[in-house]
Design an enzyme around this catalytic site. Structure first.
Site, PDB file in Angstrom:
ATOM      1  N   GLY A   1       0.807  -1.213   0.000  1.00 34.93           N
ATOM      2  CA  GLY A   1       0.000   0.000   0.000  1.00 34.93           C
ATOM      3  C   GLY A   1       0.834   1.255   0.000  1.00 34.93           C
ATOM      4  O   GLY A   1       0.340   2.343   0.285  1.00 34.93           O
TER       5      GLY A   1
ATOM      6  N   GLU B   1       4.477  -9.300  -6.058  1.00 33.07           N
ATOM      7  CA  GLU B   1       3.964  -9.985  -4.877  1.00 33.07           C
ATOM      8  C   GLU B   1       2.803 -10.884  -5.243  1.00 33.07           C
ATOM      9  O   GLU B   1       2.272 -10.813  -6.354  1.00 33.07           O
ATOM     10  CB  GLU B   1       3.537  -8.977  -3.817  1.00 33.07           C
ATOM     11  CG  GLU B   1       2.402  -8.067  -4.189  1.00 33.07           C
ATOM     12  CD  GLU B   1       2.084  -7.099  -3.049  1.00 33.07           C
ATOM     13  OE1 GLU B   1       2.875  -6.170  -2.808  1.00 33.07           O
ATOM     14  OE2 GLU B   1       1.037  -7.284  -2.408  1.00 33.07           O
TER      15      GLU B   1
ATOM     16  N   ARG C   1      -5.686 -14.181  -1.572  1.00 29.12           N
ATOM     17  CA  ARG C   1      -7.091 -13.945  -1.231  1.00 29.12           C
ATOM     18  C   ARG C   1      -7.847 -13.675  -2.531  1.00 29.12           C
ATOM     19  O   ARG C   1      -7.219 -13.535  -3.588  1.00 29.12           O
ATOM     20  CB  ARG C   1      -7.194 -12.705  -0.342  1.00 29.12           C
ATOM     21  CG  ARG C   1      -6.673 -11.470  -1.060  1.00 29.12           C
ATOM     22  CD  ARG C   1      -6.929 -10.178  -0.337  1.00 29.12           C
ATOM     23  NE  ARG C   1      -6.692  -9.048  -1.214  1.00 29.12           N
ATOM     24  CZ  ARG C   1      -5.532  -8.434  -1.370  1.00 29.12           C
ATOM     25  NH1 ARG C   1      -4.482  -8.828  -0.679  1.00 29.12           N
ATOM     26  NH2 ARG C   1      -5.419  -7.414  -2.185  1.00 29.12           N
TER      27      ARG C   1
END
Lengths: 447, 165, 270
Positions: free
Chosen positions: A164, A289, A293
């Site tokens: 983020g 990365e 999920r």
């Protein structure tokens, strides 16, 4: 097969999961905070349990009440959605310890991919191309300097414990190294409680292209092509599309295979996404990365492949074998998703609260809306500002853009400030229309 | 404040519309009583037809002539929930007794004091004893034995008493 | 077996999975209560991985006063904790800064200070003095060890003297007071830090509250002897949650990095 599923999330994704579960004949339990009493997910679920007051730390992150709700309502599985506890390996392990199926990958995969520095290492061993840089966490400034000199400036410090944009610092030359190191370490410590950093070559002007994966517990993994998510503002995605306008089938296949290698390296057994940065000039891609999920932007993949990712995610969690082979997975047409948030795009995208007084959802061919809001819904300040995901599919990219433009104009959301006007100007932008936009696009054109 | 899905304003509007001067409502977990004083009833009174046979009779406004003139600044007296409500502080399964074959901690009518255990909420296989924060008499047990309780759910209603009674 | 997975917070009674609690530094995520943790765990959480080098590990207590039951108590403690005495001393790096480190072990006879604890602390401080290192001490203690009588009390003077010489070399001592820090340890090296940090809600005092209440004949104010109370009354420099301890210590050590005085030389601050 799973009989009863607890949905440990809120908003649009909770609704999405409940829909998939109901189509599979699975009973659902929605958990909600006191601020979400009127949520759509609470209305749709077979059962609903209040798990705490509004603040996420006391409700959606308070795993004790979530696990307790699952046990007391006899759920045999929990779907964590995205965010909150979705990538918390401790939570996945806790579910296991209590004999509850966690709808996600096995905990070790979450751990390995959760630590960005270690994820890179795993990928390197697996033969997946990575951005040149440090071999894991760097401990001293001297180490960082050596690496920077080897791979060449500019370099970037990144936090191992999270993303983020936190703990990230670009270094243009040696003089900036010391300050950047200290700053990034401190920011990482504040954001993630872990100041560990790794360093890699900074690739200016890349595209962010990610590959959707689906694996089962029997060793089968397939990929469902890519999504181009380069339209980001401060590392938050605003618009995504599938397929990417700049890839050809050869590259697409290579990236898909690399993603599958990544999945095999950690025996990945659920839905997940491998993120790459794509250097348009060099036509090369590098692993960044892996997200263990379901992602917000999964609908664009569903629209071009006609494969329900959430249903499949639940089925593989129940132990079902994936009957899909890579050849079975075909794509058709083009899909775009606009994330419509309650934000003021003219004022730094500041989140705005409010109560929705009028809500008219667009329709017509190829239009899909995934949302958790409705007339009378009040946006609370406790959670993210997402109102709805608007997805448009067309036979070609041009058709999809036309459909999205029309749908955005039809979409009525009154009572709150929305980013619909922003998306309309985005879809009129030359660079966007050409499809060659990079992750710097928003900064250049809209700030 | 809200009663079920009604705002207080909506209830008052309903009372006005039907010329009701006293309203008492009860639903699980909540009770409300609203009394309008004469002056307020007078203010909102309007000529209205007699209720037809078979219709629910509505309280008619008092004849303004016979009412004492009082102009209280607060025409409404709202009496909220009478009893002290013990709410579940966590999510789990509610048990009235310490063990399956043991006798319950308390029954309706029992006197309890601060610190007494009222029930157990089992959460993640751990037994959590729920203790009371006030002195009083158990007036209502709101949950069935063995059922799931959610955060904030009303478990018991206690009529508070002073410490030395 | 299932019960081993959970721990209940003694303050707010929230149940925690042990794995979650460990991840949050043994701090209750609901109420902030700091569970007592043992010295090896402290070292793991505080020091850069693999950087801790132990000193004086072999020192064991004798029984100078032939105090009945003392030898047995020591043997039991050694078996229960796997270490020789109530303090672990050594050198480590904290966020890359080399520092002398002492960590009291609460499980060893309440981390009470006898001759060995006093000696190890003194030797550590002397090592730091010789090698121009800053020193960090993580302290929790029941006070001076009764079973060694005057020998224990003497450690107060001994450790204070070593610290005096340490300070003459302009070196930095940071003491972190964890729950509980009491008695002769509070009255000696614990309060000699240049920077004194209290862990959130830690009990820090000299005499016990009951004794104080009986002596002065007054009801003690709420929060008496907590770290927050001490901070308010000027006895501490800061109160820190264990989650932030490593970062803050790292920051303090980094700020105070310096080349100390050489004879008549200049001091360089970084």
């Amino acid at each position: 097969m799973i009989a009863k599923l607890l949905v440990a999330n809120r908003g649009e994704i909770a609704v999405r999961i409940i829909r998939a579960a109901h189509e599979l004949g699975i009973k659902t339990v929605a958990v909600y905070s006191e601020a979400d009493r009127q949520a759509l997910s609470v209305r749709y679920a077979d059962q609903a349990v209040c798990i705490g007051p509004a603040p996420a730390a006391e409700s959606y992150l308070f795993y004790q009440n979530i696990l307790s709700a699952a046990l007391s309502s006899n759920c045999d599985a929990i779907h964590p959605g995205y965010g909150f506890l979705a990538e918390n390996p401790l939570f996945a392990e806790a579910c296991r310890a209590l004999n509850i199926k966690f709808v996600g990958p096995h905990p070790l995969a979450i751990r390995k991919m959760g630590d960005k520095a270690s994820a890179k290492k795993v990928m390197q061993h697996a033969g997946v191309p990575i951005v040149p840089g440090s071999d894991g966490i760097i401990h001293t400034l001297a180490e960082a300097q050596t690496i920077a000199e080897t791979v060449g400036y500019p370099v970037v410090f990144k936090a191992s414990a999270g993303g983020g944009g936190k703990g990230m610092r670009i270094v243009n030359d040696q003089r900036e190294l010391d300050g950047a190191f200290a700053f990034a370490a401190n920011e990482a410590q504040q954001a993630f409680g872990d100041s560990s950093l790794y360093v890699e070559k900074f690739i200016a002007d890349p595209k962010h292209i990610e590959i959707q994966l689906l694996g089962d517990k029997h060793g089968h993994v397939v990929h469902l092509f890519e999504r181009d998510c380069s339209i980001q503002r401060r590392y938050q995605k605003l618009l995504e599309e599938a397929p990417s306008p700049v890839l050809n089938d050869e590259l697409r296949q290579k990236m898909g295979e690399a993603a599958i290698m990544a999945a095999r390296a950690v025996k990945y057994d659920s839905v997940g996404t491998v993120e790459f940065i794509f250097d348009q000039k060099q036509r090369r891609f590098y692993f960044i990365e892996m997200n263990t999920r379901i992602q917000v932007e999964h609908p664009v993949t569903e629209q071009i492949t006609q494969i329900d990712l959430i249903k499949n995610q639940i089925l593989v969690a129940a132990g079902k074998k994936l009957t899909l082979t890579q050849d079975d997975i075909r794509r058709s047409g083009h899909a775009i998703e606009c994330r419509i948030n309650a934000e003021d795009h003219r004022n730094n995208f500041q989140p705005k609260t409010g109560t929705i007084s009028q809500y008219i959802v667009p329709g017509g061919p190829g239009i899909r809306v995934d949302s958790g809001v409705y007339p009378g819904y009040t946006i609370s300040p406790y959670y993210d500002s997402m109102l709805a995901k608007l997805i448009a599919w067309g036979n070609t990219r041009k058709d999809a853009i036309a459909g999205m433009r029309r749908a955005l104009r039809e979409f009525v959301i009154e009572g709150v400030t929305t980013t619909i006007p922003f998306h309309l100007s985005l879809l009129a932008n030359e660079v966007f229309l050409r499809g060659t936009y990079t992750t710097n696009f928003i900064k250049e054109f809209f700030e | 404040m809200k009663f079920g899905k009604f705002d207080l304003d909506e209830l008052l509007a309903l009372m006005d519309r039907h010329h009701v001067s006293e309203l008492s409502l009860r639903r699980h977990g909540q009770a409300i009583e609203i009394k309008k004083s004469a002056s307020a009833a007078q203010h909102s009174a309007a000529p209205q037809p007699r209720p037809a046979a078979g219709e629910k009779s509505v309280a008619e406004p008092d004849d303004p002539e016979t009412q004492p003139t009082l102009l209280s600044p607060e025409p409404l007296e709202i009496i909220g929930e009478k009893f002290y409500q013990v709410q579940a502080p966590l999510v789990g399964t509610f048990y009235r007794a310490p063990a399956p074959d043991a006798s319950p901690f308390i029954e309706v009518g029992d006197q309890v004091k601060v610190g007494d255990t009222l029930c157990i909420i089992e959460a993640m296989k751990n037994m959590n004893e729920i203790q009371i924060d006030v002195n009083g008499i158990i007036r209502e047990i709101c949950v069935k034995n063995g059922s799931l309780v959610e955060f904030g759910q009303v478990l018991f209603k206690i009529e508070e008493t002073s410490p030395d009674s | 077996m299932l019960s081993r997975l959970f721990v209940t917070c003694s303050q707010c009674h929230t149940t925690h999975f042990i794995s979650f609690l460990k991840h949050s530094h043994y701090v209750c995520s609901k109420c902030g209560y700091h569970f007592r943790i043992d010295a090896p765990n402290r070292i793991k959480k505080l020091c850069d991985r693999g950087s801790f080098f132990e000193l004086d590990q072999g020192l064991k207590s004798a029984d100078p006063l032939n105090f009945p039951g003392y030898q047995q108590k020591i043997d039991d403690a050694m078996i229960a904790t796997g270490i020789n005495e109530a303090v672990i001393t050594g050198v480590a790096t904290i966020n890359d800064i080399r520092t002398a480190l002492a960590i009291l072990e609460p499980r060893f006879i309440m981390a009470s200070m006898g001759s060995v604890v006093g000696e190890k602390i003194t030797r550590l401080v002397e090592y730091a003095t010789d090698h121009m290192l800053p020193a960090v001490m993580i302290i929790s203690s029941g006070g001076a060890r009764m079973q060694e009588g005057i020998f224990s009390l003497m450690q107060m003077a001994k450790t204070a003297a070593a610290i005096k010489r340490f300070h003459e070399r302009q070196l930095l001592l940071v003491t972190v007071l964890a729950d509980p820090t009491t008695g002769g340890v509070t009255a000696s090296f614990a309060m000699l830090g240049d920077i004194i940090i209290g862990e959130t809600k830690a009990l820090i005092g000299f005499a016990g509250p009951r004794v104080i209440q009986q002596t002065i004949g007054q009801v003690l104010p709420p929060g008496f002897q907590t770290a927050e109370f001490l901070l308010e009354h000027g006895m501490l420099d800061m109160v820190v949650s264990r989650k932030n301890l490593k970062a803050i210590l790292g920051s303090i050590l980094r700020t105070h990095q310096q080349r100390p005085y050489a004879q008549g030389g200049e001091r360089h601050a970084r």
